[in-house]
Design an enzyme around this catalytic site. Sequence first.
Site, PDB file in Angstrom:
ATOM      1  N   HIS A 167      -3.167 -10.343  11.533  1.00  0.00           N
ATOM      2  CA  HIS A 167      -4.139 -10.206  10.142  1.00  0.00           C
ATOM      3  C   HIS A 167      -5.402 -10.544  10.200  1.00  0.00           C
ATOM      4  CE1 HIS A 167       0.396 -11.116   8.973  1.00  0.00           C
ATOM      5  NE2 HIS A 167      -0.064 -10.504   7.969  1.00  0.00           N
ATOM      6  N   LYS A 203      11.395 -11.111  -0.796  1.00  0.00           N
ATOM      7  CA  LYS A 203      11.705 -11.809   1.066  1.00  0.00           C
ATOM      8  C   LYS A 203      11.782 -13.450   0.706  1.00  0.00           C
ATOM      9  CE  LYS A 203       8.407  -8.488   3.510  1.00  0.00           C
ATOM     10  NZ  LYS A 203       6.839  -9.002   4.313  1.00  0.00           N
ATOM     11  N   ARG A 224      -0.468  -0.012  11.426  1.00  0.00           N
ATOM     12  CA  ARG A 224      -0.312  -1.160  12.451  1.00  0.00           C
ATOM     13  C   ARG A 224       0.017   0.434  13.665  1.00  0.00           C
ATOM     14  NH1 ARG A 224       3.288  -5.311  11.249  1.00  0.00           N
ATOM     15  NH2 ARG A 224       3.693  -3.868  10.197  1.00  0.00           N
ATOM     16  N   SER A 268       5.035 -10.833  10.481  1.00  0.00           N
ATOM     17  CA  SER A 268       5.678 -12.654  10.910  1.00  0.00           C
ATOM     18  C   SER A 268       6.501 -12.307  10.831  1.00  0.00           C
ATOM     19  CB  SER A 268       5.209 -12.967   9.087  1.00  0.00           C
ATOM     20  OG  SER A 268       3.856 -12.445   9.619  1.00  0.00           O
TER      21      SER A 268
HETATM   22  N1  COA Z   1      -1.174  -7.992  11.748  1.00  0.00           N
HETATM   23  C1  COA Z   1       0.483  -8.727  11.751  1.00  0.00           C
HETATM   24  N2  COA Z   1       1.060  -8.629  11.180  1.00  0.00           N
HETATM   25  C2  COA Z   1       1.096  -7.678  10.124  1.00  0.00           C
HETATM   26  C3  COA Z   1      -0.051  -6.754   9.842  1.00  0.00           C
HETATM   27  C4  COA Z   1      -1.291  -6.973  10.695  1.00  0.00           C
HETATM   28  N3  COA Z   1      -2.275  -6.512  10.473  1.00  0.00           N
HETATM   29  N4  COA Z   1      -0.380  -6.484   8.806  1.00  0.00           N
HETATM   30  C5  COA Z   1       1.197  -6.510   7.973  1.00  0.00           C
HETATM   31  N5  COA Z   1       1.302  -7.419   8.673  1.00  0.00           N
HETATM   32  C6  COA Z   1       2.894  -7.515   8.862  1.00  0.00           C
HETATM   33  C7  COA Z   1       3.001  -8.563   7.785  1.00  0.00           C
HETATM   34  O1  COA Z   1       3.039  -9.275   8.637  1.00  0.00           O
HETATM   35  C8  COA Z   1       4.833  -8.037   7.476  1.00  0.00           C
HETATM   36  O2  COA Z   1       5.492  -8.986   8.776  1.00  0.00           O
HETATM   37  P1  COA Z   1       6.777  -9.118   8.207  1.00  0.00           P
HETATM   38  O3  COA Z   1       7.926  -8.224   6.939  1.00  0.00           O
HETATM   39  O4  COA Z   1       8.464  -9.072   8.813  1.00  0.00           O
HETATM   40  O5  COA Z   1       7.014 -10.536   7.446  1.00  0.00           O
HETATM   41  C9  COA Z   1       4.762  -6.983   7.607  1.00  0.00           C
HETATM   42  O6  COA Z   1       3.736  -6.493   8.417  1.00  0.00           O
HETATM   43  C10 COA Z   1       4.725  -6.200   6.058  1.00  0.00           C
HETATM   44  O7  COA Z   1       3.115  -6.489   5.728  1.00  0.00           O
HETATM   45  P2  COA Z   1       2.878  -7.666   4.715  1.00  0.00           P
HETATM   46  O8  COA Z   1       1.074  -7.155   4.678  1.00  0.00           O
HETATM   47  O9  COA Z   1       2.569  -9.359   4.284  1.00  0.00           O
HETATM   48  O10 COA Z   1       2.629  -7.023   2.784  1.00  0.00           O
HETATM   49  P3  COA Z   1       4.655  -7.060   2.175  1.00  0.00           P
HETATM   50  O11 COA Z   1       5.237  -6.162   2.191  1.00  0.00           O
HETATM   51  O12 COA Z   1       4.879  -8.347   2.307  1.00  0.00           O
HETATM   52  O13 COA Z   1       3.812  -7.539   0.726  1.00  0.00           O
HETATM   53  C11 COA Z   1       2.657  -6.267  -1.133  1.00  0.00           C
HETATM   54  C12 COA Z   1       2.918  -6.149   0.029  1.00  0.00           C
HETATM   55  C13 COA Z   1       2.608  -8.088  -1.545  1.00  0.00           C
HETATM   56  C14 COA Z   1       1.116  -5.933  -0.983  1.00  0.00           C
HETATM   57  C15 COA Z   1       3.377  -5.644  -2.234  1.00  0.00           C
HETATM   58  O14 COA Z   1       4.559  -5.730  -2.140  1.00  0.00           O
HETATM   59  C16 COA Z   1       3.023  -5.761  -4.018  1.00  0.00           C
HETATM   60  O15 COA Z   1       1.823  -5.431  -3.941  1.00  0.00           O
HETATM   61  N6  COA Z   1       3.025  -6.488  -4.159  1.00  0.00           N
HETATM   62  C17 COA Z   1       2.791  -6.977  -5.533  1.00  0.00           C
HETATM   63  C18 COA Z   1       3.755  -5.908  -6.774  1.00  0.00           C
HETATM   64  C19 COA Z   1       3.172  -4.717  -6.651  1.00  0.00           C
HETATM   65  O16 COA Z   1       2.090  -5.016  -7.340  1.00  0.00           O
HETATM   66  N7  COA Z   1       3.869  -4.099  -7.185  1.00  0.00           N
HETATM   67  C20 COA Z   1       3.339  -2.063  -7.081  1.00  0.00           C
HETATM   68  C21 COA Z   1       3.067  -1.491  -5.345  1.00  0.00           C
HETATM   69  S1  COA Z   1       3.314   0.022  -5.501  1.00  0.00           S
END
Ligand code: COA
Length: 161
Positions: free
Chosen positions: A17, A41, A91, A129
């Site tokens: 990140h 989550k 990634r 994560s």
């Molecule tokens: N390095 C290491 N790990 C990374 C990374 C990086 N550069 N980028 C992403 N990851 C990992 C994260 O650690 C996470 O791991 P996990 O699933 O094991 O916890 C995984 O990749 C997913 O990434 P993350 O960036 O945390 O995204 P998310 O899927 O948890 O969240 C949101 C996505 C919050 C952006 C999305 O759900 C959202 O916008 N929610 C709000 C509601 C909304 O507007 N919805 C409409 C969207 S269309």
Amino acid sequence: MKKVIYPGTFDPVTYGHIDIVRRAVDLFDEVVVTVAVNPSKQPLFSMEERIEMLKESLKEFDSKVLIDSFDGLLVEHAKQVGARAIIRGLRQISDFEFEFQMALMNRKLSGDITTIFLMPHERYTYLNSTVIRNLASLHADVSNFVPPVVHEALKKKFPRK
Ligand code: COA
């Protein structure tokens, strides 16, 4: 002033990140790192803990990086903070389908906010994560993947018996 928003669950923040934040800081004036409440989550760390770890891990960027949280629609929060674009890390190919869908839906919801994908360094492509939490729960050394503040917090969550 070109401001962008970098959303995620950050449970916990990793060097992957931080690599994305560094790239975003090089390109934009201000980066808002925003911690999402993701109902699908069940985080290990509370919102407050995740924010604290992000603050400590990103302090080298000073005022170029702001940290906040949101619960609701990402595009609405992006507008509230005055961001012109959403940063997401790509990634590997397997990230693409979900990210593509989310980017297109966000564009449908708000045509004036663009999603920008940045690729972290290859050494972080296999990192997420969940892997970190799993390794830490088994007392594996994760110090190459997370900043010291996160490493210490994980040791407290999973003390050796
Ligand atoms: N390095 C290491 N790990 C990374 C990374 C990086 N550069 N980028 C992403 N990851 C990992 C994260 O650690 C996470 O791991 P996990 O699933 O094991 O916890 C995984 O990749 C997913 O990434 P993350 O960036 O945390 O995204 P998310 O899927 O948890 O969240 C949101 C996505 C919050 C952006 C999305 O759900 C959202 O916008 N929610 C709000 C509601 C909304 O507007 N919805 C409409 C969207 S269309």
